[in-house]
Design a protein around this motif. Structure first.
Motif, PDB file in Angstrom:
ATOM      1  N   GLY A   6       0.902  -1.216   0.089  1.00 55.64           N
ATOM      2  CA  GLY A   6       0.133   0.019  -0.192  1.00 55.64           C
ATOM      3  C   GLY A   6       0.988   1.280  -0.016  1.00 55.64           C
ATOM      4  O   GLY A   6       2.114   1.425   0.367  1.00 55.64           O
ATOM      5  N   PRO A   7       0.146   2.278  -0.221  1.00 57.64           N
ATOM      6  CA  PRO A   7       0.979   3.713  -0.446  1.00 57.64           C
ATOM      7  C   PRO A   7       1.249   4.183   0.992  1.00 57.64           C
ATOM      8  O   PRO A   7       0.959   3.780   2.078  1.00 57.64           O
ATOM      9  N   VAL A   8       2.058   5.153   1.236  1.00 57.74           N
ATOM     10  CA  VAL A   8       2.138   6.103   2.370  1.00 57.74           C
ATOM     11  C   VAL A   8       1.238   7.179   2.415  1.00 57.74           C
ATOM     12  O   VAL A   8       1.048   7.703   1.213  1.00 57.74           O
ATOM     13  N   CYS A   9       0.776   7.618   3.457  1.00 61.32           N
ATOM     14  CA  CYS A   9      -0.448   8.645   3.394  1.00 61.32           C
ATOM     15  C   CYS A   9       0.202   9.647   4.365  1.00 61.32           C
ATOM     16  O   CYS A   9       0.785   9.634   5.509  1.00 61.32           O
ATOM     17  N   ALA A  10      -0.168  10.914   3.872  1.00 57.42           N
ATOM     18  CA  ALA A  10       0.316  11.964   4.787  1.00 57.42           C
ATOM     19  C   ALA A  10      -0.968  12.971   4.859  1.00 57.42           C
ATOM     20  O   ALA A  10      -1.608  13.281   4.021  1.00 57.42           O
ATOM     21  N   ALA A  66       1.452   9.082  -1.598  1.00 63.25           N
ATOM     22  CA  ALA A  66       2.661   8.692  -2.384  1.00 63.25           C
ATOM     23  C   ALA A  66       2.407   7.316  -2.669  1.00 63.25           C
ATOM     24  O   ALA A  66       2.235   6.451  -1.872  1.00 63.25           O
ATOM     25  N   THR A  67       2.430   6.773  -3.799  1.00 60.57           N
ATOM     26  CA  THR A  67       2.273   5.548  -4.354  1.00 60.57           C
ATOM     27  C   THR A  67       3.243   4.438  -4.155  1.00 60.57           C
ATOM     28  O   THR A  67       4.544   4.770  -3.851  1.00 60.57           O
ATOM     29  N   VAL A  68       2.970   3.259  -4.362  1.00 64.41           N
ATOM     30  CA  VAL A  68       3.900   2.152  -4.236  1.00 64.41           C
ATOM     31  C   VAL A  68       5.144   2.399  -5.339  1.00 64.41           C
ATOM     32  O   VAL A  68       6.277   2.258  -4.962  1.00 64.41           O
ATOM     33  N   MET A  78      -6.834   0.587   2.563  1.00 68.99           N
ATOM     34  CA  MET A  78      -6.548  -0.732   2.536  1.00 68.99           C
ATOM     35  C   MET A  78      -7.539  -1.567   2.889  1.00 68.99           C
ATOM     36  O   MET A  78      -7.631  -2.739   2.286  1.00 68.99           O
ATOM     37  N   MET A  79      -8.709  -1.185   3.332  1.00 66.06           N
ATOM     38  CA  MET A  79     -10.079  -1.923   3.483  1.00 66.06           C
ATOM     39  C   MET A  79     -10.512  -2.185   2.240  1.00 66.06           C
ATOM     40  O   MET A  79     -11.169  -3.188   1.771  1.00 66.06           O
ATOM     41  N   ASP A  80     -10.427  -1.143   1.110  1.00 66.27           N
ATOM     42  CA  ASP A  80     -10.924  -1.208  -0.290  1.00 66.27           C
ATOM     43  C   ASP A  80     -10.090  -2.111  -0.978  1.00 66.27           C
ATOM     44  O   ASP A  80     -10.366  -2.787  -1.651  1.00 66.27           O
TER      45      ASP A  80
END
Length: 199
Positions: free
Chosen positions: A32-36, A80-82, A154-156
């Motif tokens: 998964g991505p990192v989220c800010a 920011a994407t994988v 991540m649930m999606d």
């Protein structure tokens, strides 16, 4: 309630009238991505129950998410994407997500206070605060927005890739997650550079 205002107040000055708190979620997971998130709260705001997102239950974080969004002068949440994580490394990808979030704020903050001890590539005036998510209210608010948003993502993903049970571990390296990886191999949202232990 822990005092989340004293430290934050110390950052205001003649030249700093608008302050934003910034934090990220998802540096450590295998997928998964990192989220800010970046949050400007009205100065002196107190939000009952607000604390570092890691110390709160999922249900409490979900409740606070709406309160923070309703209370904030401005807030923004970015990923920011994988692919960006793989290209830049996780630290720089997290900073990229932070920059994206700060850029979306209106008004533009005079200062960004950022959880952690390094924020090398932040393109705005900033200060880092070690354990800021437990000592500054706007960073604590940002930590909740980032964590809840990433968890929802991540649930999606759990519906797209049910065999990994992302709904349980949100991409972190649990025993069950490693077991699924060994059985099914990685999927498109796994971070290849984080899977070296598998071989």
């Amino acid at each position: 309630m822990i005092d989340l205002l004293t430290k934050e107040e110390s950052f205001y000055s003649d030249s700093v009238h608008v302050l934003c708190g910034v934090d990220e979620a998802g540096r450590g997971p295998l997928a998964g991505p990192v989220c800010a998130a970046a949050v400007i709260l009205p100065r002196g705001t107190v939000i009952d129950g607000l604390n570092d997102s890691k110390k709160l239950s999922e249900k409490k974080r979900e409740q606070l998410f709406d309160v923070i969004c309703d209370t904030a002068v401005s807030y923004a949440i970015s990923f920011a994407t994988v692919e960006e994580i793989e290209e830049l490394n996780i630290l720089h990808a997290a900073q990229l997500a932070m920059n994206r979030a700060i850029q979306e704020l209106d008004p533009v903050p005079d200062l960004a206070i950022i959880d952690g001890n390094q924020a090398g590539d932040i393109g705005f005036p900033h200060e880092t605060v070690i354990k800021g998510d437990a000592s500054c209210i706007s960073i604590a608010a940002a930590s909740i927005l980032a964590k809840v948003t990433r968890d929802r993502f991540m649930m999606d993903m759990a519906e797209l890739y049910p065999m990994y049970h992302f709904e349980k571990h949100k991409g972190y390296g649990t025993k069950d997650h490693y077991s699924a990886l060994r059985e099914f191999g990685p999927c498109p949202i796994h971070r290849p550079s984080f899977l070296k232990k598998l071989h």
